[in-house]
Write a protein that holds these residues in place. Structure first.
Motif, PDB file in Angstrom:
ATOM      1  N   ARG A 153       0.837  -1.196   0.000  1.00  0.00           N
ATOM      2  CA  ARG A 153       0.000   0.000   0.000  1.00  0.00           C
ATOM      3  C   ARG A 153       0.873   1.247   0.000  1.00  0.00           C
ATOM      4  NH1 ARG A 153      -0.664   2.188   5.181  1.00  0.00           N
ATOM      5  NH2 ARG A 153       0.413   1.063   6.812  1.00  0.00           N
ATOM      6  N   THR A 154       0.251   2.385  -0.074  1.00  0.00           N
ATOM      7  CA  THR A 154       0.985   3.643   0.012  1.00  0.00           C
ATOM      8  C   THR A 154       0.972   4.114   1.458  1.00  0.00           C
ATOM      9  OG1 THR A 154      -0.994   4.924  -0.508  1.00  0.00           O
ATOM     10  CG2 THR A 154       0.447   4.310  -2.354  1.00  0.00           C
ATOM     11  N   PHE A 155       1.850   5.035   1.785  1.00  0.00           N
ATOM     12  CA  PHE A 155       1.993   5.517   3.152  1.00  0.00           C
ATOM     13  C   PHE A 155       1.845   7.027   3.189  1.00  0.00           C
ATOM     14  CE2 PHE A 155       4.293   1.599   2.657  1.00  0.00           C
ATOM     15  CZ  PHE A 155       3.826   0.847   3.725  1.00  0.00           C
ATOM     16  N   ALA A 156       1.255   7.531   4.253  1.00  0.00           N
ATOM     17  CA  ALA A 156       1.038   8.965   4.404  1.00  0.00           C
ATOM     18  C   ALA A 156       2.333   9.691   4.754  1.00  0.00           C
ATOM     19  CB  ALA A 156      -0.016   9.233   5.475  1.00  0.00           C
ATOM     20  N   SER A 157       3.283   8.977   5.350  1.00  0.00           N
ATOM     21  CA  SER A 157       4.534   9.614   5.742  1.00  0.00           C
ATOM     22  C   SER A 157       5.650   8.577   5.771  1.00  0.00           C
ATOM     23  CB  SER A 157       4.408  10.252   7.131  1.00  0.00           C
ATOM     24  OG  SER A 157       4.289   9.235   8.114  1.00  0.00           O
ATOM     25  N   PHE A 158       6.878   9.087   5.804  1.00  0.00           N
ATOM     26  CA  PHE A 158       8.034   8.201   5.905  1.00  0.00           C
ATOM     27  C   PHE A 158       8.008   7.457   7.240  1.00  0.00           C
ATOM     28  CE2 PHE A 158      12.579   7.392   6.757  1.00  0.00           C
ATOM     29  CZ  PHE A 158      12.856   6.615   5.649  1.00  0.00           C
ATOM     30  N   ASP A 159       7.582   8.145   8.306  1.00  0.00           N
ATOM     31  CA  ASP A 159       7.507   7.508   9.618  1.00  0.00           C
ATOM     32  C   ASP A 159       6.504   6.355   9.614  1.00  0.00           C
ATOM     33  OD1 ASP A 159       9.429   9.100  10.844  1.00  0.00           O
ATOM     34  OD2 ASP A 159       7.971  10.639  11.376  1.00  0.00           O
ATOM     35  N   GLU A 160       5.388   6.530   8.904  1.00  0.00           N
ATOM     36  CA  GLU A 160       4.409   5.451   8.799  1.00  0.00           C
ATOM     37  C   GLU A 160       5.011   4.250   8.063  1.00  0.00           C
ATOM     38  OE1 GLU A 160       0.203   4.568   6.580  1.00  0.00           O
ATOM     39  OE2 GLU A 160       0.557   6.616   7.279  1.00  0.00           O
ATOM     40  N   PHE A 161       5.755   4.523   6.997  1.00  0.00           N
ATOM     41  CA  PHE A 161       6.428   3.451   6.267  1.00  0.00           C
ATOM     42  C   PHE A 161       7.413   2.723   7.167  1.00  0.00           C
ATOM     43  CE2 PHE A 161      10.380   2.256   4.106  1.00  0.00           C
ATOM     44  CZ  PHE A 161       9.915   1.182   3.353  1.00  0.00           C
ATOM     45  N   LEU A 162       8.211   3.475   7.945  1.00  0.00           N
ATOM     46  CA  LEU A 162       9.184   2.834   8.834  1.00  0.00           C
ATOM     47  C   LEU A 162       8.500   1.956   9.871  1.00  0.00           C
ATOM     48  CD1 LEU A 162      11.860   5.611   9.447  1.00  0.00           C
ATOM     49  CD2 LEU A 162      12.074   3.528   8.088  1.00  0.00           C
ATOM     50  N   ALA A 163       7.377   2.413  10.399  1.00  0.00           N
ATOM     51  CA  ALA A 163       6.650   1.611  11.378  1.00  0.00           C
ATOM     52  C   ALA A 163       6.181   0.305  10.739  1.00  0.00           C
ATOM     53  CB  ALA A 163       5.459   2.403  11.934  1.00  0.00           C
ATOM     54  N   TRP A 164       5.671   0.397   9.527  1.00  0.00           N
ATOM     55  CA  TRP A 164       5.238  -0.802   8.781  1.00  0.00           C
ATOM     56  C   TRP A 164       6.416  -1.740   8.561  1.00  0.00           C
ATOM     57  CZ3 TRP A 164       6.939  -1.950   3.740  1.00  0.00           C
ATOM     58  CH2 TRP A 164       6.328  -3.040   3.121  1.00  0.00           C
ATOM     59  N   GLN A 165       7.544  -1.152   8.145  1.00  0.00           N
ATOM     60  CA  GLN A 165       8.734  -1.949   7.851  1.00  0.00           C
ATOM     61  C   GLN A 165       9.253  -2.629   9.120  1.00  0.00           C
ATOM     62  OE1 GLN A 165      12.297   0.218   6.672  1.00  0.00           O
ATOM     63  NE2 GLN A 165      12.533  -1.193   4.940  1.00  0.00           N
ATOM     64  N   ARG A 166       9.291  -1.897  10.225  1.00  0.00           N
ATOM     65  CA  ARG A 166       9.782  -2.457  11.490  1.00  0.00           C
ATOM     66  C   ARG A 166       8.878  -3.560  12.020  1.00  0.00           C
ATOM     67  NH1 ARG A 166      11.187   3.490  13.355  1.00  0.00           N
ATOM     68  NH2 ARG A 166      13.301   3.606  12.531  1.00  0.00           N
ATOM     69  N   ALA A 167       7.599  -3.491  11.655  1.00  0.00           N
ATOM     70  CA  ALA A 167       6.646  -4.518  12.079  1.00  0.00           C
ATOM     71  C   ALA A 167       6.722  -5.756  11.193  1.00  0.00           C
ATOM     72  CB  ALA A 167       5.240  -3.944  12.071  1.00  0.00           C
TER      73      ALA A 167
END
Length: 113
Positions: free
Chosen positions: A94-108
């Motif tokens: 999916r797409t992400f609203a922010s880089f921080d949101e992407f990092l949280a997804w990636q870390r999970a």
């Protein structure tokens, strides 16, 4: 007594989308375009004076940029090549609203196969 007002007339150039947004806000709030722009400047100045980040970068992105700036040009090219290689292997669902949101997804574990 001077007849001069405490205002100064300026000319600015804005992207059309920003001008349209200012005009929408002005209409919604029953304010002038000038008031909207002046309010944006006041808020930006207050953020900077209070030491708050005045940009839209999240803390993770800011930290990454600081690490990038500390690298040599050669190291940055190597990192970009590695990022490109990895991004070809993994596609985010999916797409992400922010880089921080992407990092949280990636870390999970979102980027794991």
């Amino acid at each position: 007594m001077s007849s001069r007002t405490p205002y100064a007339r300026i000319a600015i150039t804005l992207p059309e989308a920003d001008l349209a947004a200012a005009d929408r806000l002005a209409k919604q709030q029953d304010r002038s375009r000038s008031w909207i722009v002046a309010e944006a400047v006041r808020r930006y100045a207050a953020e900077v004076e209070q030491g708050e980040p005045a940009d839209a970068l999240g803390s993770s992105r800011r930290a990454q940029l600081l690490r990038d700036v500390a690298m040599t040009a050669e190291e940055r090219v190597h990192e970009a090549e590695e990022t490109s290689r990895v991004s070809e292997q993994v596609t985010a669902p999916r797409t992400f609203a922010s880089f921080d949101e992407f990092l949280a997804w990636q870390r999970a574990g979102g980027g794991s196969a």
